[in-house]
Write a protein that holds these residues in place. Structure first.
Motif, PDB file in Angstrom:
ATOM      1  N   ILE A   1       0.839  -1.202   0.000  1.00 53.84           N
ATOM      2  CA  ILE A   1       0.000   0.000   0.000  1.00 53.84           C
ATOM      3  C   ILE A   1       0.869   1.246   0.000  1.00 53.84           C
ATOM      4  O   ILE A   1       0.571   2.233  -0.692  1.00 53.84           O
ATOM      5  CB  ILE A   1      -0.958   0.000   1.211  1.00 53.84           C
ATOM      6  CG1 ILE A   1      -1.876  -1.223   1.178  1.00 53.84           C
ATOM      7  CG2 ILE A   1      -1.767   1.284   1.243  1.00 53.84           C
ATOM      8  CD1 ILE A   1      -2.737  -1.344  -0.060  1.00 53.84           C
TER       9      ILE A   1
ATOM     10  N   ASP B   1      -4.920  -2.556  -3.554  1.00 50.24           N
ATOM     11  CA  ASP B   1      -5.495  -3.623  -2.734  1.00 50.24           C
ATOM     12  C   ASP B   1      -4.516  -4.796  -2.677  1.00 50.24           C
ATOM     13  O   ASP B   1      -3.478  -4.794  -3.363  1.00 50.24           O
ATOM     14  CB  ASP B   1      -6.845  -4.078  -3.299  1.00 50.24           C
ATOM     15  CG  ASP B   1      -7.812  -4.496  -2.199  1.00 50.24           C
ATOM     16  OD1 ASP B   1      -7.339  -5.024  -1.170  1.00 50.24           O
ATOM     17  OD2 ASP B   1      -9.022  -4.275  -2.363  1.00 50.24           O
ATOM     18  N   TYR B   2      -4.894  -5.800  -1.890  1.00 49.96           N
ATOM     19  CA  TYR B   2      -3.985  -6.907  -1.593  1.00 49.96           C
ATOM     20  C   TYR B   2      -4.846  -8.123  -1.306  1.00 49.96           C
ATOM     21  O   TYR B   2      -5.729  -8.074  -0.438  1.00 49.96           O
ATOM     22  CB  TYR B   2      -3.165  -6.510  -0.360  1.00 49.96           C
ATOM     23  CG  TYR B   2      -2.117  -7.485   0.115  1.00 49.96           C
ATOM     24  CD1 TYR B   2      -0.772  -7.261  -0.162  1.00 49.96           C
ATOM     25  CD2 TYR B   2      -2.464  -8.585   0.881  1.00 49.96           C
ATOM     26  CE1 TYR B   2       0.208  -8.116   0.322  1.00 49.96           C
ATOM     27  CE2 TYR B   2      -1.490  -9.461   1.353  1.00 49.96           C
ATOM     28  CZ  TYR B   2      -0.161  -9.221   1.077  1.00 49.96           C
ATOM     29  OH  TYR B   2       0.809 -10.072   1.544  1.00 49.96           O
TER      30      TYR B   2
END
Length: 453
Positions: free
Chosen positions: A102, A108-109
């Protein structure tokens, strides 16, 4: 990015970067069934190459790419496409790696293994974000340019024909060349054509060719890499990349430098270009709309404009009538401007006196709609009464008492001086003033010297 269907399914351009062939295959299939355009590669080098050649809305990037770290690819992708949303995917998820991703710019992840529903939900959410970003960009430009003349209405038959032709042209992918005097509303037509087209949901960029020095115009259009020239302290993707899928409006293209004309011709023909300072060939899907107040055929004959570029631009040519050729539009436009400027200046609605209306309708409007707009704005700001009278209008529109008029018993030189002063007050350059007066610049210089202008 494209919108389709009643529920506004958002189709994205997506890049997948993963060294596992099975992941690339299954993820590509999942996304393609949703209607997205998908490119899948196995390593950072190929990913960077694809990002240079195409514009992507979204990228799925694996953290472990053989011996390389996918984290290092994030800033590279963002430098080519600042708007891209990057989703990090990994089988070794941790809070530390998520925070680091980030920080580097990831949107996003998600951890492996993931389900198709997870991917679809995430993609739809990011698609909505990209849609909102595009809408905000369009709204910002609309607010900056907001004005009542944008409605494109006319009482004049010739103008109505131009409007109808513009609507028909908008649905095509053809280049449109807008011709006409300064101030007739060419930029308004360009925005309308974009709005009426299938590209309306995508960005529209505007480049005023005369406003940018020739040595910087190429960079403004095609972009540059850091260090390409003195002052290039960071990468610039350029207007063409920023308008991917949308429209680029080139205002006063007749003033474009020959070196830039050649590169523009190549882009129009092949949709290919290169940023300054690099040799990578990039592609972009951008529609071109151009405008000019110059006689391009004359400039071609004089060797000042490329003949091949002129013919590429002159697919659909719309010539916008001057305001003096559609006098029935003067008062409707004036009243629209009056309502608009009273509102933005927080004044109660003013009215025009009969004398002011006569002055407006009798004026030749060499500056066309732009001059009329400026005149009404000035009158609203400076007017102190409930009605706008001739005293609130510029002297060249409503001459003050004692100002000579055609037919008065005064020497011809006084009429000539007054006429030259008025023309110069309503034109943007000496060349334009000389063209309106029908004399060359040298003669205009001598007249100015004689009258002390």
């Amino acid at each position: 990015m494209a919108l389709n269907g009643e529920n506004k399914t958002i189709h994205l351009s997506i890049l997948i970067v993963d060294d596992e062939a099975n992941i690339r295959k299954t993820l590509s299939y999942c996304l393609a069934t949703e209607g997205h355009m998908v490119i899948a590669v196995s390593n950072p080098a190929d990913a960077a190459e694809e990002a240079r050649r195409r514009s992507f809305d979204l990228a799925f990037v694996d953290l472990k790419l053989g011996q390389e770290n996918g984290m290092d690819l994030i800033p590279i992708l963002l430098s080519d496409s600042p708007w891209i949303k990057i989703v990090v995917i990994t089988a070794h998820a941790s809070i530390e790696s998520a925070v680091e991703a980030i920080k580097r710019g990831a949107a996003d992840y998600i951890a492996k293994p993931f389900t198709p529903d997870q991917v679809k939900f995430l993609t739809r959410r990011i698609g909505r974000i990209r849609e909102l970003e595009t809408e905000i960009a369009v709204l910002k430009e609309d607010v900056q340019r907001l004005g009542p003349e944008d409605r494109l209405q006319s009482m004049n038959a010739g103008m109505r024909r131009v409007i109808e032709t513009a609507k028909k042209a908008a649905s095509s992918e053809a280049i449109v060349l807008l011709c006409g005097e300064s101030g007739t509303g060419k930029s308004v037509f360009a925005r309308a054509i974009h709005h009426w087209s299938l590209r309306a949901a995508k960005p529209m960029g505007v480049v005023a060719c005369p406003a940018i020095p020739p040595d910087l115009l190429e960079s403004e259009l095609f972009g540059h890499v850091k260090g390409a020239f003195t002052g290039a302290v960071r990468d610039n993707p350029g207007r063409i990349a920023a308008c991917e899928g949308g429209t680029l409006f080139l205002d006063e293209i007749g003033d474009m430098a020959p070196s830039v004309q050649a590169k523009l011709l190549r882009f129009i023909q092949d949709k290919e270009y290169e940023r300054l300072g690099e040799s990578k060939v990039r592609k972009a899907d951008v529609r071109i709309i151009a405008a000019t107040n110059a006689d391009l055929e004359k400039r071609v004959a004089e060797g000042r404009f490329r003949e091949d570029l002129f013919y590429r631009l002159n697919v659909i040519c719309l010539t916008i009538p001057s305001l003096r050729d559609r006098p029935d539009d003067i008062m409707p436009l004036a009243m629209d401007f009056l309502t608009y400027f009273c509102r933005v200046n927080h004044k109660r609605l003013l009215r025009l006196t009969k004398e002011a209306e006569k002055s407006l309708t009798r004026h030749a409007w060499p500056g066309n709609v732009r001059e009329l707009r400026n005149t009404i704005e000035r009158a609203v700001i400076l007017g102190g009464g409930e009605r706008i009278d001739t005293s609130d209008l510029p002297d060249n529109i409503a001459p003050a008492s004692g100002t000579p008029a055609i037919g008065d018993k005064v020497p011809l030189s006084i009429i000539e001086e007054l006429h030259i002063r008025r023309i110069m007050a309503n034109t943007s350059s000496l060349q334009e003033a000389a063209d309106v007066l029908g004399i060359d610049q040298a003669t205009l210089w001598r007249r100015r010297k004689t009258y002390g202008i």
